[in-house]
Write a protein that holds these residues in place. Structure first.
Motif, PDB file in Angstrom:
ATOM      1  N   ALA A  58       0.840  -1.202   0.000  1.00 55.57           N
ATOM      2  CA  ALA A  58       0.000   0.000   0.000  1.00 55.57           C
ATOM      3  C   ALA A  58       0.877   1.255   0.000  1.00 55.57           C
ATOM      4  O   ALA A  58       0.639   2.191  -0.756  1.00 55.57           O
ATOM      5  CB  ALA A  58      -0.924  -0.013   1.218  1.00 55.57           C
ATOM      6  N   ALA A  59       1.913   1.270   0.843  1.00 55.82           N
ATOM      7  CA  ALA A  59       2.762   2.460   0.953  1.00 55.82           C
ATOM      8  C   ALA A  59       3.527   2.725  -0.342  1.00 55.82           C
ATOM      9  O   ALA A  59       3.691   3.869  -0.755  1.00 55.82           O
ATOM     10  CB  ALA A  59       3.743   2.294   2.113  1.00 55.82           C
ATOM     11  N   LYS A  60       4.002   1.652  -0.984  1.00 57.97           N
ATOM     12  CA  LYS A  60       4.769   1.820  -2.219  1.00 57.97           C
ATOM     13  C   LYS A  60       3.872   2.090  -3.419  1.00 57.97           C
ATOM     14  O   LYS A  60       4.364   2.501  -4.477  1.00 57.97           O
ATOM     15  CB  LYS A  60       5.602   0.562  -2.507  1.00 57.97           C
ATOM     16  CG  LYS A  60       6.831   0.421  -1.623  1.00 57.97           C
ATOM     17  CD  LYS A  60       7.653  -0.805  -1.997  1.00 57.97           C
ATOM     18  CE  LYS A  60       8.248  -0.760  -3.378  1.00 57.97           C
ATOM     19  NZ  LYS A  60       9.654  -0.370  -3.433  1.00 57.97           N
ATOM     20  N   GLY A  61       2.573   1.806  -3.283  1.00 59.12           N
ATOM     21  CA  GLY A  61       1.679   1.961  -4.424  1.00 59.12           C
ATOM     22  C   GLY A  61       2.033   0.995  -5.541  1.00 59.12           C
ATOM     23  O   GLY A  61       1.921   1.321  -6.711  1.00 59.12           O
ATOM     24  N   PRO A 151       8.659   4.719  -3.690  1.00 60.41           N
ATOM     25  CA  PRO A 151       7.366   4.479  -4.336  1.00 60.41           C
ATOM     26  C   PRO A 151       7.583   3.640  -5.592  1.00 60.41           C
ATOM     27  O   PRO A 151       8.646   3.723  -6.221  1.00 60.41           O
ATOM     28  CB  PRO A 151       6.867   5.876  -4.697  1.00 60.41           C
ATOM     29  CG  PRO A 151       7.639   6.806  -3.830  1.00 60.41           C
ATOM     30  CD  PRO A 151       8.972   6.161  -3.611  1.00 60.41           C
ATOM     31  N   SER A 152       6.599   2.830  -5.943  1.00 61.22           N
ATOM     32  CA  SER A 152       6.704   1.964  -7.110  1.00 61.22           C
ATOM     33  C   SER A 152       7.146   2.754  -8.345  1.00 61.22           C
ATOM     34  O   SER A 152       6.646   3.838  -8.606  1.00 61.22           O
ATOM     35  CB  SER A 152       5.338   1.344  -7.368  1.00 61.22           C
ATOM     36  OG  SER A 152       5.368   0.546  -8.508  1.00 61.22           O
ATOM     37  N   GLY A 153       8.102   2.200  -9.068  1.00 54.21           N
ATOM     38  CA  GLY A 153       8.530   2.817 -10.314  1.00 54.21           C
ATOM     39  C   GLY A 153       9.559   3.921 -10.148  1.00 54.21           C
ATOM     40  O   GLY A 153      10.037   4.477 -11.138  1.00 54.21           O
ATOM     41  N   ARG A 154       9.919   4.249  -8.919  1.00 52.08           N
ATOM     42  CA  ARG A 154      10.915   5.303  -8.694  1.00 52.08           C
ATOM     43  C   ARG A 154      12.254   4.680  -8.318  1.00 52.08           C
ATOM     44  O   ARG A 154      12.359   3.484  -8.058  1.00 52.08           O
ATOM     45  CB  ARG A 154      10.415   6.257  -7.609  1.00 52.08           C
ATOM     46  CG  ARG A 154       9.034   6.859  -7.937  1.00 52.08           C
ATOM     47  CD  ARG A 154       9.128   8.261  -8.498  1.00 52.08           C
ATOM     48  NE  ARG A 154       9.597   9.188  -7.475  1.00 52.08           N
ATOM     49  CZ  ARG A 154       8.818   9.789  -6.581  1.00 52.08           C
ATOM     50  NH1 ARG A 154       7.521   9.549  -6.573  1.00 52.08           N
ATOM     51  NH2 ARG A 154       9.318  10.616  -5.711  1.00 52.08           N
ATOM     52  N   ALA A 165      11.486  11.704   0.889  1.00 52.36           N
ATOM     53  CA  ALA A 165      11.022  12.428  -0.303  1.00 52.36           C
ATOM     54  C   ALA A 165       9.918  11.632  -0.995  1.00 52.36           C
ATOM     55  O   ALA A 165       8.982  12.201  -1.553  1.00 52.36           O
ATOM     56  CB  ALA A 165      12.190  12.677  -1.259  1.00 52.36           C
ATOM     57  N   GLY A 166      10.012  10.302  -0.941  1.00 49.42           N
ATOM     58  CA  GLY A 166       9.009   9.480  -1.622  1.00 49.42           C
ATOM     59  C   GLY A 166       7.887   9.002  -0.728  1.00 49.42           C
ATOM     60  O   GLY A 166       6.762   8.821  -1.190  1.00 49.42           O
ATOM     61  N   LEU A 167       8.176   8.772   0.550  1.00 48.95           N
ATOM     62  CA  LEU A 167       7.221   8.028   1.379  1.00 48.95           C
ATOM     63  C   LEU A 167       6.818   8.734   2.671  1.00 48.95           C
ATOM     64  O   LEU A 167       6.129   8.141   3.510  1.00 48.95           O
ATOM     65  CB  LEU A 167       7.805   6.641   1.727  1.00 48.95           C
ATOM     66  CG  LEU A 167       8.051   5.696   0.546  1.00 48.95           C
ATOM     67  CD1 LEU A 167       8.754   4.420   1.020  1.00 48.95           C
ATOM     68  CD2 LEU A 167       6.756   5.338  -0.174  1.00 48.95           C
ATOM     69  N   ASP A 168       7.204   9.998   2.872  1.00 51.57           N
ATOM     70  CA  ASP A 168       6.861  10.679   4.127  1.00 51.57           C
ATOM     71  C   ASP A 168       5.349  10.669   4.337  1.00 51.57           C
ATOM     72  O   ASP A 168       4.586  10.981   3.415  1.00 51.57           O
ATOM     73  CB  ASP A 168       7.373  12.130   4.099  1.00 51.57           C
ATOM     74  CG  ASP A 168       7.398  12.740   5.503  1.00 51.57           C
ATOM     75  OD1 ASP A 168       7.226  12.000   6.496  1.00 51.57           O
ATOM     76  OD2 ASP A 168       7.604  13.971   5.595  1.00 51.57           O
ATOM     77  N   GLY A 169       4.929  10.279   5.551  1.00 52.78           N
ATOM     78  CA  GLY A 169       3.508  10.216   5.860  1.00 52.78           C
ATOM     79  C   GLY A 169       2.858   8.907   5.455  1.00 52.78           C
ATOM     80  O   GLY A 169       1.742   8.614   5.870  1.00 52.78           O
ATOM     81  N   ARG A 170       3.556   8.103   4.650  1.00 52.32           N
ATOM     82  CA  ARG A 170       2.998   6.811   4.212  1.00 52.32           C
ATOM     83  C   ARG A 170       3.596   5.650   4.997  1.00 52.32           C
ATOM     84  O   ARG A 170       3.146   4.514   4.865  1.00 52.32           O
ATOM     85  CB  ARG A 170       3.259   6.610   2.714  1.00 52.32           C
ATOM     86  CG  ARG A 170       2.697   7.741   1.851  1.00 52.32           C
ATOM     87  CD  ARG A 170       3.052   7.534   0.380  1.00 52.32           C
ATOM     88  NE  ARG A 170       2.419   6.350  -0.156  1.00 52.32           N
ATOM     89  CZ  ARG A 170       1.181   6.311  -0.652  1.00 52.32           C
ATOM     90  NH1 ARG A 170       0.456   7.405  -0.675  1.00 52.32           N
ATOM     91  NH2 ARG A 170       0.688   5.195  -1.125  1.00 52.32           N
TER      92      ARG A 170
END
Ligand code: TXA
Ligand code: MG
Length: 320
Positions: A58-61, A151-154, A165-170
């Motif tokens: 879920a977090a990575k999407g 995040p997925s794809g990054r 930068a990618g996942l703060d708050g997730r």
């Protein structure tokens, strides 16, 4: 998991005893903690807690369920999870702790959530060499499932700032250990049968071949051999044929329910996508165990984790 909403920020934990203890406590309570390894930062969850592992996706999407690498502190702990033959043992002794992941046959009773392996009967295991990863794994005392913490794809993160930068708050927290030394993901070797290179990475293939005294297989080069990471999620399908978007079972079908559609088995009666993701592969295995000749699957909304669930179900329903 209350902290994981769009407005919250993730905790930034320092590389001291308090930071390690907090990170271990968050993992114990089913939280998501990014942590440094010598390759890249991993996004960790308790590998035995299916709901926590679903939280990673879920977090990575991630729009699909790739199998994850499990991290443990010692070779002995790895041996409790997968079978290591002579060659696997040789690689483990020579390169662990380090930037090597070994894929072996999952031992029965290892307790790893089926979402970690995407239902496969093999498991990817690594003993990382980063001192902070070692301290976290020792403090937590159980296997930690962790893909790269992006995040997925990054691009994979090599600092705590990249992670945030990618996942703060997730995610619940990031354990800040500075920049990663290797900066490239681990090399993945299958030790199911003759050793095979599944992904090039931090340990050069030449070094592995020298230790083994034989050349590695390259299954990706052989179109008739399906074993390449990433495609592996499509490897496991239930034996019964699968029909999607069903609200009732017809003829010989067994209904797999979701939300308002209640079946013989149900992914989530509450319509909770995280619970459904956590239960998906267990349900497919149980349908096999029931010898279900045909499976009708209730509609699952195509948002958030529902996209990954539907991706997996579409593969299961594809003509064989
Ligand atoms: O360096 C690394 O390996 C980092 C750190 C955090 O350990 N992790 C990482 O994880 O790169 P991830 O999820 O980004 O990549 C895991 C790879 C995927 O390509 C997946 O297909 C493969 O490992 N994999 C996992 N389980 C497998 C299995 N049972 N058989 C074959 N490949 C597997
Ligand atoms: Mg990755």
């Amino acid at each position: 998991m209350q902290s994981r909403n769009a407005n919250a920020t993730s905790e930034r934990l320092g590389p001291d005893a308090a930071g390690v203890a907090r990170a271990a406590a968050l993992l114990t309570s089913g939280g998501l903690v990014a942590f440094p390894t010598e390759t890249v930062y991993g996004l960790g969850a308790d590998a035995c807690n299916a709901d926590a592992v679903a939280g990673i996706f879920a977090a990575k999407g991630r729009p699909s369920f790739n199998p994850l690498i499990v991290h443990v502190a010692t070779v002995e702990a790895a041996r409790a999870l997968i079978d290591l033959d002579n060659r696997g043992d040789l690689l483990a002794q020579a390169f662990w702790p380090g930037a090597l992941t070994l894929v072996g046959r999952l031992k029965p009773g290892a307790g790893i959530a089926s979402l970690v392996t995407a239902g496969l009967d093999t498991l990817a295991v690594r003993v990382p060499d980063h001192p902070l990863a070692q301290r976290l794994l020792a403090a937590f005392g159980r296997p930690v499932a962790a893909p790269s913490a992006n995040p997925s794809g990054r691009v994979s993160p090599t600092t705590a700032a990249h992670v945030l930068a990618g996942l703060d708050g997730r995610i619940d927290a990031v354990l800040d250990g500075g920049a990663c030394g290797v900066g490239l993901e681990s090399t993945i070797i299958s030790v199911v049968g003759a050793p095979a290179l599944l992904r090039a990475g931090g340990v050069p293939a030449e070094a592995l071949e020298q230790a083994l005294g034989v050349a590695l297989r390259h299954p990706g080069d052989d179109p008739s051999a399906p074993i390449s990471p990433g495609q592996l999620a499509s490897h496991y399908a239930p034996r019964g044929r699968v029909r999607l978007n069903a609200t009732t079972a017809q003829n010989d079908e067994v209904l797999l329910g979701f939300g308002p559609v209640s079946g013989t088995l149900t992914l989530s009666a509450a319509g909770d996508l995280q619970e459904a993701a956590a239960r998906l592969f267990d349900c497919l295995h149980r349908l096999d165990a029931m010898d279900a000749p045909a499976i009708a699957v209730a509609p699952v909304p195509d948002r958030g984790l529902g996209r990954a669930i539907n991706d997996r179900l579409r593969r299961a329903a594809a003509p064989r």
